[in-house]
Scaffold this motif. Structure first.
Motif, short mmCIF file in Angstrom:
data_model
loop_
_atom_site.label_atom_id
_atom_site.label_comp_id
_atom_site.label_asym_id
_atom_site.label_seq_id
_atom_site.Cartn_x
_atom_site.Cartn_y
_atom_site.Cartn_z
N THR A 41 76.12 64.65 -38.88
CA THR A 41 75.41 63.41 -38.57
C THR A 41 74.00 63.68 -38.04
O THR A 41 73.67 64.80 -37.64
CB THR A 41 76.20 62.55 -37.56
N PHE A 42 73.21 62.60 -38.01
CA PHE A 42 71.78 62.69 -37.69
C PHE A 42 71.44 61.51 -36.80
O PHE A 42 71.75 60.36 -37.15
CB PHE A 42 71.05 62.56 -39.03
N GLY A 43 70.86 61.75 -35.65
CA GLY A 43 70.55 60.65 -34.74
C GLY A 43 69.24 59.99 -35.12
O GLY A 43 68.19 60.61 -35.04
N LEU A 99 71.09 57.39 -45.31
CA LEU A 99 71.41 56.20 -44.50
C LEU A 99 70.16 55.53 -43.97
O LEU A 99 69.12 56.18 -43.82
CB LEU A 99 72.23 56.64 -43.28
N ARG A 100 70.31 54.27 -43.61
CA ARG A 100 69.21 53.62 -42.88
C ARG A 100 69.20 54.08 -41.42
O ARG A 100 68.17 54.39 -40.86
CB ARG A 100 69.39 52.10 -42.92
N GLY A 101 70.40 54.12 -40.80
CA GLY A 101 70.48 54.43 -39.37
C GLY A 101 70.29 53.17 -38.54
O GLY A 101 70.05 52.08 -39.07
N ASP A 102 70.44 53.33 -37.24
CA ASP A 102 70.27 52.21 -36.30
C ASP A 102 69.22 52.58 -35.28
O ASP A 102 69.11 53.74 -34.89
CB ASP A 102 71.59 51.93 -35.57
N LYS A 103 68.49 51.56 -34.81
CA LYS A 103 67.52 51.83 -33.74
C LYS A 103 68.30 52.22 -32.49
O LYS A 103 69.23 51.50 -32.12
CB LYS A 103 66.73 50.56 -33.41
N ALA A 138 79.30 52.80 -47.25
CA ALA A 138 79.88 51.54 -47.76
C ALA A 138 80.72 50.92 -46.64
O ALA A 138 81.25 51.63 -45.78
CB ALA A 138 80.75 51.83 -48.97
N TYR A 139 80.83 49.60 -46.67
CA TYR A 139 81.48 48.88 -45.56
C TYR A 139 82.53 47.90 -46.10
O TYR A 139 82.21 46.72 -46.36
CB TYR A 139 80.43 48.12 -44.74
N PRO A 140 83.77 48.36 -46.27
CA PRO A 140 84.81 47.46 -46.79
C PRO A 140 85.02 46.23 -45.92
O PRO A 140 85.43 45.18 -46.42
CB PRO A 140 86.07 48.34 -46.78
N PHE A 142 82.50 44.93 -44.24
CA PHE A 142 81.11 44.47 -44.22
C PHE A 142 80.32 45.04 -43.03
O PHE A 142 80.88 45.33 -41.99
CB PHE A 142 81.00 42.93 -44.28
N HIS A 143 79.03 45.21 -43.30
CA HIS A 143 78.14 45.76 -42.27
C HIS A 143 77.98 44.72 -41.16
O HIS A 143 77.89 43.52 -41.44
CB HIS A 143 76.78 46.10 -42.92
N PRO A 144 77.91 45.17 -39.90
CA PRO A 144 77.83 44.17 -38.80
C PRO A 144 76.63 43.24 -38.88
O PRO A 144 76.69 42.13 -38.37
CB PRO A 144 77.77 45.04 -37.52
N GLU A 151 75.87 39.02 -50.16
CA GLU A 151 74.58 39.69 -49.98
C GLU A 151 74.80 41.19 -49.67
O GLU A 151 74.11 42.05 -50.21
CB GLU A 151 73.85 39.02 -48.82
N ASP A 152 75.79 41.46 -48.81
CA ASP A 152 76.07 42.85 -48.44
C ASP A 152 76.48 43.66 -49.68
O ASP A 152 76.02 44.79 -49.88
CB ASP A 152 77.19 42.86 -47.39
N LEU A 153 77.32 43.05 -50.52
CA LEU A 153 77.77 43.74 -51.73
C LEU A 153 76.61 43.93 -52.71
O LEU A 153 76.48 44.98 -53.34
CB LEU A 153 78.89 42.93 -52.40
#
Ligand code: FAD
Length: 279
Positions: A41-43, A99-103, A138-140, A142-144, A151-153
């Protein structure tokens, strides 16, 4: 049964030399699973990035298994990402989890030149052609931050169309969510392998906290049983093993192309699950 399954294992970069030594032992124990790759993983925007590179190079140089760095783009620039891609190429690395990642919380810096993972996937393809095998998330369930399932799909498909070779899911404990997700992907003519991410259960409090932030649902029956076993470490682990093994059996029986284990840098539970599955 196992010949065509893609097994992979995910680690976080250790912060200390001792953690690195322990991770080498964990990696060696997991070799029996014949993994296709070990990912690290990558922070996003954080201080662990150098540690990710160190850990990936250690795997690449001292292990028979391919290393796959995670690469998140939020808060980064094209130049940073370009340099990292070329460094990885020079190290002989051929896989990337994009990945996009999170702030990070309290983040005050710039959001950078990328806003979503599809842009990162396109950029990797522009810069390095077909050199890297690219995995995306992928988020079965759905992404939070998803505004709607559709839209997510659709955004997931966009990321695949940008050049991803395969996907790894967020963990989940409800196999129906995964199978419905596969159906929705098939309707959109997404044909890449979508490998379920598997989170073993070892600590209720940690799992509950984690799940709340990443949007993974712990079904009520499971949460209630785990809560009851909160102070019985062995009982909780045994129950967790039974639940996760059954989940994996259902996923594989339903056609999952493999399993991606979130190891938390520990081999014991993964090896028990794999043994019960006959892997
Ligand atoms: P995206 O695919 O960009 O999606 C993020 C959100 O934006 C979704 O709600 C989506 O619907 C929406 N969206 C997507 N594209 C667009 C668009 N073009 N326009 C508008 N909206 C859009 N995080 C880390 O920081 N480091 C890691 O190492 C890491 N490893 C992970 C590994 C796996 C297997 C998984 C499943 C997640 C991992 N994460 C990691 C977490 C991940 O970074 C977060 O879930 C993040 O919030 C989303 O990343 P993404 O790549 O899925 O983003």
């Amino acid at each position: 049964m196992t010949a065509h399954l893609t097994i992979s294992c995910e680690f976080f970069p250790p912060r200390t030399e001792q953690g690195m030594i322990k991770l080498r032992q964990t990696r060696n124990q997991l070799l029996v699973l014949n993994p296709a790759f070990f990912s690290v993983t990558f922070g996003a925007g954080g201080s662990t990035q150098e540690k990710t590179i160190e850990t990936v190079v250690d795997i690449q140089q001292h292990s028979s298994v391919a290393a796959a760095p995670h690469l998140s783009c939020i808060g980064s620039t094209k130049e940073n990402i370009r340099n990292l891609l070329h460094d990885y190429q020079a190290q002989g690395i051929q896989r990337i989890v994009a990945l996009r990642g999170d702030k990070p919380s309290g983040w005050a810096g710039s959001l950078g030149e990328f806003s979503h993972a599809n842009q990162l996937v396109s950029f990797i393809r522009e810069e390095t052609g077909t050199h890297f095998q690219i995995e995306v998330a992928a988020y079965p369930e759905f992404h939070p931050q998803a505004r709607s399932p559709k839209e997510d799909l659709d955004y997931f498909k966009q990321k695949v169309d940008a050049g991803a070779n395969s996907a790894i899911t967020q963990y989940f404990y409800n196999p129906d969510a995964y199978f419905r997700f596969l159906d929705s992907c098939a309707q959109r003519e997404v044909t890449i392998p979508i490998v379920p991410g598997i989170m073993p259960i070892s600590n209720f409090e940690q799992l509950a906290r984690f799940s709340d932030t990443c949007g993974a649902e712990i079904p009520r029956w499971l949460r209630f049983r785990l809560k009851e076993l909160e102070n019985d470490k062995e009982g909780l682990q045994e129950f967790g093993l039974a639940v996760v093994t059954k989940l994996c059996e259902q996923l594989l029986a339903g056609g999952a192309p493999g399993l991606h284990f979130y190891t938390l840098n520990q081999a014991t539970l993964i090896l028990s699950i794999a043994k019960r599955l006959g892997l």
